[in-house]
Enzyme design. Structure first.
Site, short mmCIF file in Angstrom:
data_model
loop_
_atom_site.label_atom_id
_atom_site.label_comp_id
_atom_site.label_asym_id
_atom_site.label_seq_id
_atom_site.Cartn_x
_atom_site.Cartn_y
_atom_site.Cartn_z
N HIS A 1 -1.22 -6.58 -11.43
CA HIS A 1 -1.55 -6.45 -10.07
C HIS A 1 -0.48 -6.79 -9.19
CE1 HIS A 1 -5.98 -6.20 -10.90
NE2 HIS A 1 -5.90 -7.11 -11.90
N TYR B 1 0.76 -1.29 0.19
CA TYR B 1 -0.11 0.11 -0.05
C TYR B 1 1.03 1.18 0.03
CZ TYR B 1 -3.41 -3.39 1.44
OH TYR B 1 -4.51 -4.58 1.41
N HIS C 1 -0.78 -1.25 -11.09
CA HIS C 1 -2.01 -0.07 -11.21
C HIS C 1 -1.47 0.94 -10.41
CE1 HIS C 1 -4.06 -1.62 -7.73
NE2 HIS C 1 -3.98 -2.70 -8.17
#
Length: 514
Positions: free
Chosen positions: A399, A94, A123
């Site tokens: 991803h 994150y 992304h």
């Protein structure tokens, strides 16, 4: 046009955007380039103006929109996210992308000329997934209904309302990919002036959108450097459907035995027991009647990066101050274990999920047809329109989990020892491996092929988020380069299909993690 109005081409309605495109270029030249003819000519030939333009795109929307210039952003083209590096580089997957320190100079070596560049990108920053967003909303509701007084660092919670969305790119995440497009053009300008990248994306909307925002950054920088207004812009993006019914080298789903593995969760659970209970106890002491669980404590830590990237400029969230740097380091290692044992080197079938893309990379590097019996979509890859082999620039969007598997299939970080699930290992011990260093939001792996003076064969080099990774399996030189044939020869695991033959073993793999 007012310089407070910035036209932005969003990823939808491709076929009806000629007017939007004209407005964008009008703005590019009116805002960035002085009106005096001499100054204009000089300015168009510099990348600085494109960088200035694109740095104003932190507030963007799907379709054409008029937006105001934001305050200074925490994200920039050259270094990525640079606010609160003492903690923001410990948010695992994150973390927003930041440029990693490299022991080897990341500059293109003297006397070498790049002829091929591939970027594999995660992304951009997104809202939480639907399930997690609902869980976070429930946590905040419980907190505010059970706790009567919020004091000190927790005072902001008295007025806090959970408003995060689900699954899609945030405006900050959109800007990250614009910046990547700028960075990619600038680094490989000698190839980019004559070419546009061939772009593919896995099928989820945030991944496809990332490809569009990347292309905007690339195209605008090319125009600002005096390049032609390419009629192919907006560039076509080949989108590969996700799900068990579709072969997709950018998204796992075809290997039942891998999908049944839970080694990542086991490792995370083991490590969580060593540090989360103390955090939970501290939070419950500060928040009377909160009755938080260990999972709640982790969720509150998650809200720090998610609320941060929900800010168009990446302003650090008030949630971040609730935890110490040491607690963030443990959180980062917790997330790293999930990637390592769930999708990478610690998973029996993790690297195999990346074999398809690795075989496609071999195909692009050599100009030969793909040979693969794993996850490659042979319908697309056998068609030169959807899998060309004559390009100098390629960009693929995927991803974090899938990129972790691909890096493993390519033999990167092979020198990292098995990670301990019972104690935190230092960066020196992990040889620089962590989730934040490999698959942050807007992560980018560059694979470059170059011709160097005095060398008969072309050379290959790999950079992960700005860090040159020595290609140990093929005996790389001091600058991290391998001969092309040696690099391909080192990928025997990939070329043999990995362990794909085990994928039809449906028994859940719950091997212990020690």
């Amino acid at each position: 046009m007012s310089d407070e109005e910035i036209p932005f081409l969003g990823p939808d309605h491709r076929e009806s955007r000629k007017g939007d495109r004209s407005r964008f270029h009008q703005w590019l030249f009116e805002y960035l380039v002085p009106q005096r003819p001499v100054a204009r000519t000089l300015a168009v030939c510099t990348t600085a103006f494109a960088v200035v333009a694109l740095s104003l795109w932190a507030i963007v929307s799907i379709g054409t929109a008029n937006v105001k210039r934001p305050p200074e952003s925490c994200d920039n083209v050259n270094h990525g996210y640079d606010c609160r590096p003492d903690i923001s580089r410990y948010w695992g997957q994150y973390s927003p992308y930041f440029k990693i320190p490299s022991e080897i100079s990341p500059d293109i070596p003297d006397n070498c000329r790049v002829s091929f560049a591939q970027v594999l990108s995660r992304h951009g920053a997104r809202d939480p997934t639907a399930g997690k967003s609902a869980s976070y909303a429930n946590l905040i509701h419980r907190l505010k209904s059970q706790v009567q007084v919020f004091e000190g660092d927790f005072a902001f919670l008295a007025d806090y309302q959970y408003e995060l969305g689900q699954d899609q790119l945030t405006k900050f995440g959109q800007k990250q990919l614009v910046n990547l497009g700028v960075d990619f053009f600038n680094r490989y300008q000698n190839v980019a002036v004559a070419e546009v990248p061939f772009i593919r994306a896995s099928g989820q909307k945030r991944v496809v959108d990332s490809g569009y925002y990347f292309s905007q950054g690339f195209h605008a920088t090319k125009v600002a450097n005096g390049g032609p207004d390419d009629p192919r812009y907006p560039y076509k993006i080949v989108t590969i459907t996700e799900g068990p019914a579709s072969n997709n080298s950018l998204s796992h789903s075809l290997c039942p035995a891998f999908e049944a593995e839970n080694t990542g969760f086991i490792a995370q659970g083991t490590f969580a027991s060593t540090f989360v209970p103390n955090i939970t106890a501290r939070l419950n002491a500060e928040l009377t009647n909160a009755n938080l669980t260990d999972q709640d404590a982790i969720s509150m830590m998650d809200l720090c990066p998610f609320e941060t990237v929900a800010s168009p400029v990446g302003k650090p969230s008030s949630f971040c101050a609730l935890f110490s740097q040491d607690e963030w380091k443990h959180y980062d290692y917790y997330q790293t274990l999930g990637k390592y044992y769930g999708h990478g080197w610690g998973s029996s079938l993790g690297p195999t999920q990346g074999v398809g893309f690795a075989n496609e990379l071999i195909s692009r590097l050599t100009g030969k047809q793909v040979v693969d019996h794993t996850s490659v979509n042979n319908t697309l890859d056998s068609n030169p329109k959807t899998f060309p082999l004559d390009r100098g620039l390629y960009a693929d969007f995927s991803h974090d989990n899938d990129i972790t598997s691909i890096l493993a299939a390519l033999g990167l970080h092979n020198s990292t020892p098995m990670l301990s699930p019972t104690r935190i290992m230092t960066g020196e011990e992990t040889r620089g491996y962590s989730a934040a260093w490999t698959v942050p939001f807007a992560a980018r792996t560059f694979i470059e092929k170059m011709q160097c003076q005095g060398m008969e064969e072309e050379l290959v080099r790999v950079l992960v988020n700005g860090r040159v990774l020595p290609l140990e399996a093929c005996g790389s030189d001091a600058l991290g380069k391998c001969n092309l044939s040696s690099f391909i020869g080192s990928l025997s695991f990939t070329q043999s299909g990995g362990l794909w033959d085990r994928c039809l073993d449906n028994a859940a793999r719950t091997s212990s993690v020690t």
